[in-house]
Design a protein around this motif. Structure first.
Motif, PDB file in Angstrom:
ATOM      1  N   VAL C  39      -3.128  14.457 -11.288  1.00 17.28           N
ATOM      2  CA  VAL C  39      -2.464  15.512 -10.499  1.00 17.28           C
ATOM      3  C   VAL C  39      -1.096  15.889 -11.081  1.00 17.28           C
ATOM      4  CG1 VAL C  39      -1.537  16.140  -8.225  1.00 17.28           C
ATOM      5  CG2 VAL C  39      -3.673  14.815  -8.405  1.00 17.28           C
ATOM      6  N   LEU C  40      -0.347  14.896 -11.510  1.00 12.46           N
ATOM      7  CA  LEU C  40       1.038  15.173 -11.954  1.00 12.46           C
ATOM      8  C   LEU C  40       1.267  14.835 -13.424  1.00 12.46           C
ATOM      9  CD1 LEU C  40       3.110  13.791  -8.913  1.00 12.46           C
ATOM     10  CD2 LEU C  40       2.359  16.144  -9.313  1.00 12.46           C
ATOM     11  N   GLY C  41       0.258  14.318 -14.092  1.00 13.96           N
ATOM     12  CA  GLY C  41       0.421  14.000 -15.515  1.00 13.96           C
ATOM     13  C   GLY C  41       1.310  12.795 -15.765  1.00 13.96           C
ATOM     14  N   LYS C  42       1.469  11.963 -14.763  1.00 15.10           N
ATOM     15  CA  LYS C  42       2.358  10.808 -14.905  1.00 15.10           C
ATOM     16  C   LYS C  42       1.663   9.702 -15.701  1.00 15.10           C
ATOM     17  CE  LYS C  42       5.554  12.588 -12.163  1.00 15.10           C
ATOM     18  NZ  LYS C  42       6.906  12.976 -12.599  1.00 15.10           N
ATOM     19  N   PRO C  43       2.306   9.232 -16.773  1.00 20.11           N
ATOM     20  CA  PRO C  43       1.679   8.184 -17.587  1.00 20.11           C
ATOM     21  C   PRO C  43       1.476   6.899 -16.766  1.00 20.11           C
ATOM     22  CG  PRO C  43       3.852   8.778 -18.474  1.00 20.11           C
ATOM     23  CD  PRO C  43       3.617   9.636 -17.293  1.00 20.11           C
ATOM     24  N   ARG C  44       0.326   6.267 -16.974  1.00 19.76           N
ATOM     25  CA  ARG C  44      -0.001   5.065 -16.175  1.00 19.76           C
ATOM     26  C   ARG C  44       0.954   3.905 -16.458  1.00 19.76           C
ATOM     27  NH1 ARG C  44      -4.547   7.635 -17.717  1.00 19.76           N
ATOM     28  NH2 ARG C  44      -6.147   8.126 -16.174  1.00 19.76           N
ATOM     29  N   ASN C  45       1.472   3.876 -17.706  1.00 15.63           N
ATOM     30  CA  ASN C  45       2.276   2.686 -18.039  1.00 15.63           C
ATOM     31  C   ASN C  45       3.704   2.759 -17.510  1.00 15.63           C
ATOM     32  OD1 ASN C  45       3.370   4.553 -19.690  1.00 15.63           O
ATOM     33  ND2 ASN C  45       2.840   3.519 -21.631  1.00 15.63           N
ATOM     34  N   THR C  46       3.995   3.818 -16.722  1.00 16.57           N
ATOM     35  CA  THR C  46       5.274   3.778 -15.988  1.00 16.57           C
ATOM     36  C   THR C  46       5.001   4.125 -14.517  1.00 16.57           C
ATOM     37  OG1 THR C  46       5.676   6.069 -16.631  1.00 16.57           O
ATOM     38  CG2 THR C  46       6.785   4.364 -17.939  1.00 16.57           C
ATOM     39  N   THR C  47       3.830   3.763 -14.040  1.00 19.60           N
ATOM     40  CA  THR C  47       3.502   3.947 -12.619  1.00 19.60           C
ATOM     41  C   THR C  47       3.395   2.585 -11.956  1.00 19.60           C
ATOM     42  OG1 THR C  47       2.322   6.047 -12.972  1.00 19.60           O
ATOM     43  CG2 THR C  47       1.751   4.789 -11.006  1.00 19.60           C
ATOM     44  N   PHE C  48       4.277   2.327 -10.991  1.00 17.45           N
ATOM     45  CA  PHE C  48       4.261   1.068 -10.229  1.00 17.45           C
ATOM     46  C   PHE C  48       3.396   1.267  -8.984  1.00 17.45           C
ATOM     47  CE2 PHE C  48       8.631  -1.136 -11.248  1.00 17.45           C
ATOM     48  CZ  PHE C  48       8.271  -1.200 -12.571  1.00 17.45           C
ATOM     49  N   VAL C  49       2.538   0.308  -8.716  1.00 16.28           N
ATOM     50  CA  VAL C  49       1.778   0.311  -7.451  1.00 16.28           C
ATOM     51  C   VAL C  49       1.990  -1.048  -6.795  1.00 16.28           C
ATOM     52  CG1 VAL C  49      -0.475   0.539  -6.360  1.00 16.28           C
ATOM     53  CG2 VAL C  49       0.016   1.829  -8.451  1.00 16.28           C
ATOM     54  N   ILE C  50       2.484  -1.053  -5.562  1.00 15.72           N
ATOM     55  CA  ILE C  50       2.731  -2.312  -4.849  1.00 15.72           C
ATOM     56  C   ILE C  50       1.945  -2.294  -3.531  1.00 15.72           C
ATOM     57  CG2 ILE C  50       4.474  -3.635  -3.602  1.00 15.72           C
ATOM     58  CD1 ILE C  50       6.460  -2.921  -5.767  1.00 15.72           C
ATOM     59  N   ILE C  51       1.173  -3.318  -3.325  1.00 17.74           N
ATOM     60  CA  ILE C  51       0.324  -3.420  -2.134  1.00 17.74           C
ATOM     61  C   ILE C  51       0.888  -4.492  -1.211  1.00 17.74           C
ATOM     62  CG2 ILE C  51      -1.995  -3.959  -1.292  1.00 17.74           C
ATOM     63  CD1 ILE C  51      -2.964  -3.120  -4.184  1.00 17.74           C
ATOM     64  N   ASP C  52       1.174  -4.091   0.025  1.00 20.46           N
ATOM     65  CA  ASP C  52       1.644  -5.049   1.032  1.00 20.46           C
ATOM     66  C   ASP C  52       0.551  -5.244   2.080  1.00 20.46           C
ATOM     67  OD1 ASP C  52       4.279  -5.327   0.004  1.00 20.46           O
ATOM     68  OD2 ASP C  52       4.886  -3.431   0.959  1.00 20.46           O
ATOM     69  N   GLU C  53       0.256  -6.501   2.402  1.00 19.88           N
ATOM     70  CA  GLU C  53      -0.674  -6.775   3.500  1.00 19.88           C
ATOM     71  C   GLU C  53       0.149  -7.231   4.697  1.00 19.88           C
ATOM     72  OE1 GLU C  53      -3.621  -9.165   0.912  1.00 19.88           O
ATOM     73  OE2 GLU C  53      -4.810  -8.175   2.476  1.00 19.88           O
ATOM     74  N   VAL C  54      -0.067  -6.598   5.829  1.00 23.83           N
ATOM     75  CA  VAL C  54       0.720  -6.847   7.038  1.00 23.83           C
ATOM     76  C   VAL C  54      -0.142  -7.585   8.061  1.00 23.83           C
ATOM     77  CG1 VAL C  54       1.985  -5.728   8.931  1.00 23.83           C
ATOM     78  CG2 VAL C  54       2.061  -4.733   6.615  1.00 23.83           C
ATOM     79  N   GLU C  55       0.410  -8.638   8.661  1.00 21.82           N
ATOM     80  CA  GLU C  55      -0.340  -9.383   9.675  1.00 21.82           C
ATOM     81  C   GLU C  55      -0.771  -8.455  10.809  1.00 21.82           C
ATOM     82  OE1 GLU C  55       0.024 -12.390   7.205  1.00 21.82           O
ATOM     83  OE2 GLU C  55      -1.280 -12.282   8.974  1.00 21.82           O
ATOM     84  N   LEU C  56      -1.935  -8.698  11.362  1.00 19.11           N
ATOM     85  CA  LEU C  56      -2.475  -7.813  12.407  1.00 19.11           C
ATOM     86  C   LEU C  56      -1.535  -7.697  13.600  1.00 19.11           C
ATOM     87  CD1 LEU C  56      -6.237  -8.794  12.175  1.00 19.11           C
ATOM     88  CD2 LEU C  56      -5.341  -6.456  12.055  1.00 19.11           C
ATOM     89  N   ASP C  57      -0.850  -8.824  13.959  1.00 15.52           N
ATOM     90  CA  ASP C  57       0.011  -8.721  15.155  1.00 15.52           C
ATOM     91  C   ASP C  57       1.361  -8.076  14.829  1.00 15.52           C
ATOM     92  OD1 ASP C  57       1.434 -10.705  13.847  1.00 15.52           O
ATOM     93  OD2 ASP C  57       1.274 -12.185  15.450  1.00 15.52           O
ATOM     94  N   SER C  58       1.546  -7.736  13.540  1.00 17.70           N
ATOM     95  CA  SER C  58       2.803  -7.083  13.143  1.00 17.70           C
ATOM     96  C   SER C  58       2.612  -5.589  12.908  1.00 17.70           C
ATOM     97  CB  SER C  58       3.333  -7.742  11.864  1.00 17.70           C
ATOM     98  OG  SER C  58       3.751  -9.065  12.123  1.00 17.70           O
ATOM     99  N   TRP C  59       1.421  -5.087  13.216  1.00 25.40           N
ATOM    100  CA  TRP C  59       1.141  -3.650  13.025  1.00 25.40           C
ATOM    101  C   TRP C  59       0.787  -3.052  14.381  1.00 25.40           C
ATOM    102  CZ3 TRP C  59      -0.102  -1.556   7.790  1.00 25.40           C
ATOM    103  CH2 TRP C  59      -0.259  -0.176   7.795  1.00 25.40           C
ATOM    104  N   GLY C  60       1.536  -2.015  14.780  1.00 21.71           N
ATOM    105  CA  GLY C  60       1.288  -1.409  16.089  1.00 21.71           C
ATOM    106  C   GLY C  60       0.816   0.029  15.985  1.00 21.71           C
TER     107      GLY C  60
END
Lengths: 81, 81, 81, 81, 81, 81
Positions: C39-60
C-alpha cells in the motif's frame, strides 16, 4: 531494535518557540539512541524514536488540564517573605 | 476485538500526495482487518485500526531525524560504475 | 519505517492453544509487513511489528470485562426455533 | 502514578463543536483521575491523562473507515414501520 | 511532565541475563529523565518512564519474527576471507 | 468508539493483593465506559478499555525506579513533631 515514544506537551521551552524545536527533537533522538546503545548495546540504526506533542488542554495532571494544575500549584507555593 | 495502531511518517507515497491518502488509509484498514480475520478469526466489526501520521522531524532512526538518516544512508550507498 | 502495534486478548484461537501461537504471530508479522509494502511501498526491513497479548480480565468492552460481555451478548442473541 | 491514554475520533459531540471541547476534555481528565483514586487509591497529582483525537479517515472499524462503517450499519438497521 | 515509553525485546544483554536487568532499567530511567531535563528543562519528578519488554516471537522486522530476521541477516553477511 | 489504555504499576492496592484484582479492573472498565458515555455520548459497546500492569522496576519517576523514588520522597517528608 528498541522503540521509544516520547510524549510532551506542545509548548515552547526554547526562547521564542511555541513548540518543541527541530533542534530539540534532534537532540532527544540522538540522546535516546546513544543511551540505548550505551546501556543495552542496541545499534542505533534499528532504534526508532517517535516524539508526540500533545495539546495543553489534552494533557491532565492532578485531575485538571495541565495549565489549571500549574496555576493551582503556583498559587499554593509558599511566597518568599 | 483486536486493536491495531499503525504509525507512519507524514509524507506522500502516492503521486502528488504530501501525506497518506484516504484511499491508502482505507486499504490499510481493510488489509489489517482481513488479516486478523484470516489468521485469528477475529470478527471485523470488533477490530479497531488507528493510523497515526508522525511529522518527519519527530521520527528518529540511526540517532538522527529520519530525513538526515536517509541522506546519510544514500551518501554511503555504493555508486553504480 | 512503519511501527505497527497489534493488541489482542491472550486466548487461543488455534486448536489446543491457550494464546496466540508463534506461527500465528509470524503470519501477522508477515501479513502486516507485506501490506505496508504493497500500500505505501514501505521496505519490510524497516517495518517494526509488535504484538501484545492482553489478559482477558484486563480488556473491557460494553463496560464489562470481555468474558462477561461475550456472555451477555450470547444470552441476548435470538435462539434458533 | 497511573498513565491513561484516551483516543477518540476528532468530531464534535457538543452542539456546534467540530472536535472534543476543552470542557469535555476537562471532564474526562477529572472523571478518570477521580476513578483511579476511588478504585485504586492513586493520588491525582501523579495521574497522567492524555487525550488523542484521531482523524475520522484514520480510524477503522469493520474493515472500513469509520464514516463508511457507520453508513453501512445505518443502512442495515431495520427501518421502523 | 513527559511520558516516555521504551519497548525492547525480552532478552539479556548483560552477561548471564535473560532479560533487561534492574540495573539496566534504572540506567535507562535515569538517562531519559536527565535527557529531558537537559534538552527541554522538564523536571524529573514529573517525568514518567515506562519500559516494556516484548517476547522475541512477538516482535517482527523484515516481515519475520526477529530471531528469524537476525539469522537471515547473518547468513547474508559477507564472510571474512 | 473510544480506545482507553490504563497503565498502572503491578502492585496490590486491595488487602492481600499483589496486583490489581479482577474486581478493581472491572470497576475501572465500567467507570471509564460510563464516563465516555456521559461526557461524549459514546456507546459502551464500542468502547475498548485495556489495562496494562507494569512491573515496579520498569516504571520510573524522578529519574529513579518507582520504589526508590517513593523511598526518597518519604525520607524527605517532614516528620510529625
Amino acid at each position: 531494535m528498541p522503540y521509544v515514544n516520547i510524549k510532551v506537551t506542545r509548548e515552547g521551552t526554547a526562547p521564542g518557540a511555541f513548540s518543541t524545536t527541530p533542534e530539540q527533537k534532534a537532540a532527544l533522538i540522538k540522546g535516546v539512541s546513544d543511551l540505548l546503545f550505551e546501556v543495552l548495546g542496541k545499534p542505533r540504526n534499528t532504534t526508532f524514536v517517535i516524539i508526540d506533542e500533545v495539546e495543553l488542554d489534552s494533557w491532565g495532571l492532578g485531575g485538571l488540564p495541565v495549565l489549571e494544575y500549574r496555576e493551582l500549584v503556583s498559587r499554593a507555593a509558599p511566597k518568599d517573605e
